[in-house]
Design a protein around this motif. Structure first.
Motif, mmCIF file in Angstrom:
data_model
loop_
_atom_site.group_PDB
_atom_site.id
_atom_site.type_symbol
_atom_site.label_atom_id
_atom_site.label_comp_id
_atom_site.label_asym_id
_atom_site.label_seq_id
_atom_site.Cartn_x
_atom_site.Cartn_y
_atom_site.Cartn_z
ATOM 1 N N VAL A 144 32.714 -52.219 -46.815
ATOM 2 C CA VAL A 144 33.130 -53.223 -45.850
ATOM 3 C C VAL A 144 33.882 -54.277 -46.647
ATOM 4 O O VAL A 144 33.372 -54.799 -47.641
ATOM 5 C CB VAL A 144 31.916 -53.867 -45.125
ATOM 6 C CG1 VAL A 144 32.381 -54.946 -44.172
ATOM 7 C CG2 VAL A 144 31.106 -52.816 -44.393
ATOM 8 N N GLU A 145 35.123 -54.564 -46.233
ATOM 9 C CA GLU A 145 35.943 -55.539 -46.951
ATOM 10 C C GLU A 145 36.901 -56.214 -45.992
ATOM 11 O O GLU A 145 37.012 -55.817 -44.829
ATOM 12 C CB GLU A 145 36.701 -54.875 -48.098
ATOM 13 C CG GLU A 145 37.620 -53.759 -47.670
ATOM 14 C CD GLU A 145 38.215 -52.971 -48.850
ATOM 15 O OE1 GLU A 145 37.987 -53.346 -50.001
ATOM 16 O OE2 GLU A 145 38.911 -51.997 -48.578
ATOM 17 N N GLY A 146 37.582 -57.243 -46.476
ATOM 18 C CA GLY A 146 38.595 -57.933 -45.675
ATOM 19 C C GLY A 146 38.017 -58.529 -44.407
ATOM 20 O O GLY A 146 36.946 -59.136 -44.411
ATOM 21 N N ASP A 147 38.745 -58.359 -43.307
ATOM 22 C CA ASP A 147 38.313 -58.912 -42.032
ATOM 23 C C ASP A 147 36.967 -58.353 -41.580
ATOM 24 O O ASP A 147 36.158 -59.078 -41.001
ATOM 25 C CB ASP A 147 39.364 -58.647 -40.938
ATOM 26 C CG ASP A 147 40.629 -59.467 -41.141
ATOM 27 O OD1 ASP A 147 40.583 -60.482 -41.874
ATOM 28 O OD2 ASP A 147 41.666 -59.090 -40.553
ATOM 29 N N LEU A 156 31.404 -59.261 -40.246
ATOM 30 C CA LEU A 156 29.993 -58.942 -40.426
ATOM 31 C C LEU A 156 29.224 -60.169 -40.910
ATOM 32 O O LEU A 156 28.130 -60.451 -40.421
ATOM 33 C CB LEU A 156 29.838 -57.780 -41.422
ATOM 34 C CG LEU A 156 28.421 -57.297 -41.688
ATOM 35 C CD1 LEU A 156 27.697 -56.885 -40.409
ATOM 36 C CD2 LEU A 156 28.440 -56.154 -42.697
ATOM 37 N N ALA A 157 29.793 -60.918 -41.820
ATOM 38 C CA ALA A 157 29.140 -62.132 -42.332
ATOM 39 C C ALA A 157 28.930 -63.151 -41.212
ATOM 40 O O ALA A 157 27.928 -63.888 -41.210
ATOM 41 C CB ALA A 157 29.967 -62.750 -43.445
ATOM 42 N N ALA A 158 29.831 -63.189 -40.256
ATOM 43 C CA ALA A 158 29.709 -64.116 -39.147
ATOM 44 C C ALA A 158 28.502 -63.828 -38.273
ATOM 45 O O ALA A 158 28.056 -64.683 -37.498
ATOM 46 C CB ALA A 158 30.993 -64.100 -38.303
ATOM 47 N N ARG A 159 27.950 -62.641 -38.394
ATOM 48 C CA ARG A 159 26.764 -62.275 -37.603
ATOM 49 C C ARG A 159 25.476 -62.774 -38.228
ATOM 50 O O ARG A 159 24.414 -62.643 -37.645
ATOM 51 C CB ARG A 159 26.690 -60.760 -37.449
ATOM 52 C CG ARG A 159 27.804 -60.193 -36.613
ATOM 53 C CD ARG A 159 27.667 -58.695 -36.508
ATOM 54 N NE ARG A 159 28.581 -58.163 -35.509
ATOM 55 C CZ ARG A 159 28.502 -56.956 -35.022
ATOM 56 N NH1 ARG A 159 27.543 -56.131 -35.428
ATOM 57 N NH2 ARG A 159 29.362 -56.540 -34.136
#
Length: 162
Positions: free
Chosen positions: A150-153, A158-161
């Motif tokens: 998992v990279e970029g956008d 995912l981090a925003a979750r």
């Protein structure tokens, strides 16, 4: 000869990584800088380590001709650390002279000396010469596993979750 990389090796490490990216047909994906390597390899808490393969020049200086960049991994099933080899690269002009084998042997020795249980890495499916080399050393392809990233956008999303 194989030795642990030093801060003086950073410029040639950047060159080797860029050469590897070109070999792997993805130079546009390689964004590493000398500052990145200096920080990640030589800080108080390094995230990675590097060995270099060197040839002696006629003038008595060293020529860095290859590298193994690695980080410590962990096996929950075995309960011990190991090494994950991120990059192994030897310049084409000196391939076949034992540098790749020596770098891998140094990594295996690092595992054995520290009591670590494994040395792992990935290889591109089309890289037949490397696959044959790894097979000849007793490497075992992990064909039942698919590598994910998992990279970029997608990483930001995912981090925003969290």
């Amino acid at each position: 000869m194989i030795r642990t990389a030093t801060p003086a090796d950073v410029p040639v490490l950047v060159e080797l990584i860029q050469e590897l990216a070109l070999y792997e047909k993805a130079p546009e994906q390689c964004h590493v800088t000398a500052a990145d390597l200096q920080r990640e390899l030589f800080s108080d808490d390094p995230s990675a380590h590097a060995f270099v393969a060197v040839d002696d020049r006629e003038d008595g200086t060293e020529d860095v001709v290859g590298t193994a960049i690695w980080f410590r991994s962990f096996s929950t099933w075995e309960g011990t650390a190991g090494i994950y080899l991120e990059d192994l690269y030897v310049r084409p002009a000196v391939r076949g002279r034992g540098h790749g084998l020596a770098l891998l042997a140094a990594l295996a020795d690092e595992c054995v000396r520290r009591g670590w249980s494994r040395l792992g890495w990935a290889v591109l499916n089309w890289n037949t010469p490397s696959i044959q080399f790894y097979d000849s050393l007793g490497g075992t392809p992990m064909n039942d596993w698919t590598t994910y990233r998992v990279e970029g956008d997608a990483l930001s999303n995912l981090a925003a979750r969290a």
